[in-house]
Design a protein around this motif. Structure first.
Motif, short mmCIF file in Angstrom:
data_model
loop_
_atom_site.label_atom_id
_atom_site.label_comp_id
_atom_site.label_asym_id
_atom_site.label_seq_id
_atom_site.Cartn_x
_atom_site.Cartn_y
_atom_site.Cartn_z
N VAL A 131 18.39 -15.62 -1.29
CA VAL A 131 17.66 -14.65 -0.47
C VAL A 131 16.42 -14.24 -1.25
CG1 VAL A 131 17.66 -12.37 0.63
CG2 VAL A 131 19.73 -13.79 0.67
N VAL A 132 15.25 -14.43 -0.65
CA VAL A 132 14.00 -13.99 -1.27
C VAL A 132 13.50 -12.76 -0.51
CG1 VAL A 132 11.65 -14.59 -1.93
CG2 VAL A 132 13.43 -16.35 -1.92
N VAL A 133 13.34 -11.65 -1.24
CA VAL A 133 12.97 -10.37 -0.63
C VAL A 133 11.46 -10.22 -0.65
CG1 VAL A 133 13.30 -7.87 -0.69
CG2 VAL A 133 15.14 -9.40 -1.47
N LEU A 134 10.88 -10.02 0.54
CA LEU A 134 9.44 -9.84 0.68
C LEU A 134 9.11 -8.63 1.55
CD1 LEU A 134 8.30 -13.55 1.15
CD2 LEU A 134 7.75 -12.07 -0.78
N LEU A 135 10.06 -7.72 1.72
CA LEU A 135 9.84 -6.55 2.57
C LEU A 135 8.89 -5.55 1.91
CD1 LEU A 135 13.53 -5.82 3.64
CD2 LEU A 135 11.74 -6.82 5.08
N PRO A 136 7.98 -4.95 2.67
CA PRO A 136 7.18 -3.86 2.12
C PRO A 136 8.05 -2.64 1.90
CG PRO A 136 6.81 -4.06 4.47
CD PRO A 136 7.68 -5.22 4.09
N LEU A 137 7.65 -1.79 0.97
CA LEU A 137 8.42 -0.58 0.69
C LEU A 137 7.96 0.55 1.59
CD1 LEU A 137 10.55 0.82 -1.09
CD2 LEU A 137 8.69 1.44 -2.66
N SER A 138 8.91 1.17 2.26
CA SER A 138 8.66 2.34 3.10
C SER A 138 9.93 3.17 3.10
CB SER A 138 8.30 1.91 4.53
OG SER A 138 9.41 1.28 5.15
N GLY A 180 12.00 -0.86 -5.14
CA GLY A 180 12.82 0.08 -4.39
C GLY A 180 13.51 -0.50 -3.18
N VAL A 181 13.12 -1.70 -2.75
CA VAL A 181 13.79 -2.33 -1.61
C VAL A 181 15.22 -2.75 -1.98
CG1 VAL A 181 13.70 -4.26 0.01
CG2 VAL A 181 11.59 -3.09 -0.65
N LEU A 182 15.43 -3.01 -3.26
CA LEU A 182 16.74 -3.45 -3.76
C LEU A 182 17.36 -2.31 -4.55
CD1 LEU A 182 18.47 -6.06 -3.84
CD2 LEU A 182 17.23 -6.69 -5.92
N ASP A 183 18.59 -1.96 -4.22
CA ASP A 183 19.29 -0.86 -4.90
C ASP A 183 19.71 -1.31 -6.30
OD1 ASP A 183 21.88 0.63 -5.72
OD2 ASP A 183 21.04 1.88 -4.12
N SER A 184 19.12 -0.70 -7.33
CA SER A 184 19.38 -1.15 -8.71
C SER A 184 20.83 -0.95 -9.13
CB SER A 184 18.45 -0.41 -9.68
OG SER A 184 17.10 -0.76 -9.46
N PHE A 205 0.83 -1.21 0.00
CA PHE A 205 0.00 0.00 0.00
C PHE A 205 0.86 1.26 0.00
CE2 PHE A 205 0.45 -1.75 4.23
CZ PHE A 205 0.84 -0.67 5.01
N ASP A 206 2.13 1.13 -0.43
CA ASP A 206 2.99 2.32 -0.51
C ASP A 206 2.41 3.30 -1.53
OD1 ASP A 206 4.11 -0.25 -1.84
OD2 ASP A 206 4.77 1.33 -3.20
#
Length: 302
Positions: A188-195, A223-227, A69-70
């Motif tokens: 590593v599987v990323v499932l963090l919400p973006l904030s 956006g959780v992962l720095d491109s 919901f970001d």
């Protein structure tokens, strides 16, 4: 008093069906809304609905079709409650994460590129079985993913904001342990919400802690992962990204040509599982609202 609620597609309208005490109307993207709408289900992809919510003087509740919901709370008129679609996408997203991990581990992109001629791939490809897999962000999708990883006989490490005990993984690690845990992971599987707190959370310093050949799967938010860090580490590490930053990923972006980077266009939740599960959630929410009961999955109280 009849509650007027809107959905964005004919398919969802038909799937929800009749709900006692509710008049269900169609508000398609680009169309004009019924000003009587009290409950709105915006379109899955089109943010235009959110930008027009101020046109609904009777609006009290928004039920999104997204788990994240970001950027949505800022668009809500005063006094409007927001609910997300927690649970709807758990199975599909977990499936996609496993599929991406398997595709990279088993070098399926290389097989696709070599299609048309028989090319011997490595015979020491890593299996999910016996691999150490970190689930970074252990919520409802994380639990669905862990059940699938355990079925593949992986050794799972779950990480959340705070440590706790858990029936599936035993112990959930706190995020303050991340730097100690990363060097021991194969996936590593990323499932963090973006904030604001998680933007760029996996950047150059944390990616550098992963061992050579490790796989990073992102099915959360780009956006959780720095491109830039991904481009730098690509080749030493392997990446499978269903979400990117920016998104959509522009033609010619360095991520497209970076070695060992597989990109899918944000499709993890878009499966046959979505419509019946979304319809069931909408029916439950509308029935609760019409009966004066509190809704589920509230992420912002208006």
């Amino acid at each position: 008093m009849t509650v007027v609620a809107s959905v964005p597609t004919e398919d969802l309208l038909a799937a929800v069906g009749e709900v006692e005490g509710v008049e269900l109307v169609l508000w398609e993207p680009g169309g004009d809304p019924d000003p009587r709408i009290e409950v709105c289900v915006p379109d899955y992809r089109d943010s235009g609905h959110f930008r027009r919510l101020a046109e609904l003087p009777e609006l009290r509740l928004v039920q999104t079709q997204l788990a994240g919901f970001d950027g949505q709370v800022e668009l809500l008129p005063a006094g409007v409650t927001l609910c997300n679609a927690a649970g709807v996408h758990d199975a599909a997203t977990a499936e996609h994460a496993v599929g991406l991990a398997l595709a990279v581990l088993r070098e399926i992109p290389a097989a696709v590129r070599g299609h048309g001629s028989w090319q011997q791939l490595r015979t020491d490809m890593r299996s999910l079985a016996d691999s150490r897999v970190m689930v970074l962000g252990y919520g409802s999708i994380g639990r669905a993913l862990v059940r699938r990883l355990l079925a593949h006989e992986a050794e799972v490490t779950a990480v959340a904001s705070r440590p706790r005990e858990d029936d599936l993984v035993g112990h959930v690690h706190g995020v303050d342990e991340l730097e100690r845990l990363l060097p021991d992971q194969h996936v590593v599987v990323v499932l963090l919400p973006l904030s604001d707190r998680t933007r760029g959370f996996l950047g150059a310093e944390r990616l550098a802690l992963l061992p050579d050949g490790a796989v990073v799967v992102n099915v959360a938010r780009g956006g959780v992962l720095d491109s830039d860090a991904v481009v730098t580490e690509a080749g030493r590490l392997r990446f499978a990204l269903d979400v990117t930053d920016p998104e959509p990923l522009p033609d010619g972006h360095p991520l497209w040509s970076a070695p060992d980077v597989l990109v899918t266009p944000h499709v993890a939740g878009g499966t046959t599982a979505m419509l019946p599960r979304m319809a069931a959630l909408v029916r439950d929410q509308l029935a609760a609202y019409a009966a004066g009961r509190p809704p589920r999955n509230v992420v912002h109280v208006g």
